[in-house]
Design an enzyme around this catalytic site. Sequence first.
Site, PDB file in Angstrom:
ATOM      1  NE  ARG A 209      16.924 -25.597  -5.951  1.00  0.00           N
ATOM      2  CZ  ARG A 209      18.069 -26.137  -6.421  1.00  0.00           C
ATOM      3  NH1 ARG A 209      18.982 -25.445  -6.773  1.00  0.00           N
ATOM      4  NH2 ARG A 209      18.521 -27.861  -6.802  1.00  0.00           N
TER       5      ARG A 209
ATOM      6  CB  THR B 120      20.265 -35.302  -0.660  1.00  0.00           C
ATOM      7  OG1 THR B 120      18.831 -36.027  -0.733  1.00  0.00           O
ATOM      8  CG2 THR B 120      19.828 -34.130  -2.210  1.00  0.00           C
TER       9      THR B 120
ATOM     10  CD  GLU C  69      -1.023  -2.214   2.373  1.00  0.00           C
ATOM     11  OE1 GLU C  69      -2.131  -3.233   2.777  1.00  0.00           O
ATOM     12  OE2 GLU C  69       0.332  -2.979   2.387  1.00  0.00           O
TER      13      GLU C  69
ATOM     14  CG  ASP D  13      22.537 -35.231  -4.475  1.00  0.00           C
ATOM     15  OD1 ASP D  13      23.743 -36.436  -4.932  1.00  0.00           O
ATOM     16  OD2 ASP D  13      21.300 -35.518  -4.396  1.00  0.00           O
TER      17      ASP D  13
ATOM     18  CG  LEU E  21      20.199 -27.321  -0.813  1.00  0.00           C
ATOM     19  CD1 LEU E  21      19.865 -27.375   0.327  1.00  0.00           C
ATOM     20  CD2 LEU E  21      19.597 -27.657  -2.344  1.00  0.00           C
TER      21      LEU E  21
END
Length: 364
Positions: free
Chosen positions: A186, A198, A54, A202, A206
């Site tokens: 993401r 993970t 606003e 890996d 991220l």
Amino acid sequence: MNDDDRRHMSHALGLARRGLGQVWPNPSVGCVIVKEGRIVGRGRTGDGGRPHGETQALKMAGDAARGATAYVTLEPCAHTGQTPPCSEALIAAGIARVVVALKDPDARACGKGLAALSAAGIEVATGVLEDQARALQEGFLRRVTDGRPKVTLKLAVTLDGRIATATGDSQWITGPDARRIVHGLRHAHDAVLGGAGTARADNPTLTVRDMGAKRQPVRIVASRSLDLPYPNRLTETIDQGPVWLAHGAGEDVDPKVWRDAGARLLPVPVKDGRIDPVGLMHCLGAEGLTRVFCEGGGAFAASLLAADLVDELVVFSAGRIFGSDGLPAIGTLGVKMLDEAPRLRLHKVRQVGDDILHVWNRAL
């Protein structure tokens, strides 16, 4: 409610949508100010949560706001926080009519903003495109009412529901078009959350890449005892965005190396020898997160589903088949009867390159 009200509110919702993932702990609010059929001001909540939508729209409108109609996606606030109340700003600007999509469930604001506007002689209308506004604000609403963020679980799977071969090879199951959408998802969330398995297998960053992101999501790894490799790609990219490590409260962990690297340690409850997913999400909600995008292995996905935490499931299915020796997308759930299986409701399906995207919501 008329067609013009719907059209201008749709515009305001589009503005609010652009702020998703950028404004937590505040909701992303869009505002459009219209006078004599012409848009004279518009804005959304600023990155980091301020200024409010606003305020942005009123600044653009200037003197033209007097006698105009303001379309706001969420009830204007009536309390003084780090900024003055938006309801007071609308009154001071001489706005004649305020159209609101959704009432604010926050006890500090619920009904008070609308009451202040009405008491000042401003015409107030509510419920315009309310269902769309509720869907857009699901993360904020869930944090206020349930104390936890909206949880989106993402899976990239083969046609037979596998996320890796028997040897753990998984990059890349899906194509570049699907991976680009993942980066967009993401970007629209406050945080990206992965499990320790993970992180070990890996070594992910991220981060949001190739999207022109000015503000990276919080990157979170849930690891009960912080048995993670060090250094890793998270600590090596900590200058790009914050890293939180959610670990078991009371566990024997060595925080110094992680704190020295710039990571934040967040103790969370442990249940049955593992991080309690419900306790984890409530801790994240208490930190102000409203939307969490979860990427992880089968055990992590199963823990979220078993705890009934998945509000939205995003699945990318690729035209590959790994067979039963491949790693399943979802670990053991202990389902013995059909009625015990988690049930979701199909929201949409579309082709993405050579892959299929299907999105499922919590069943009603």
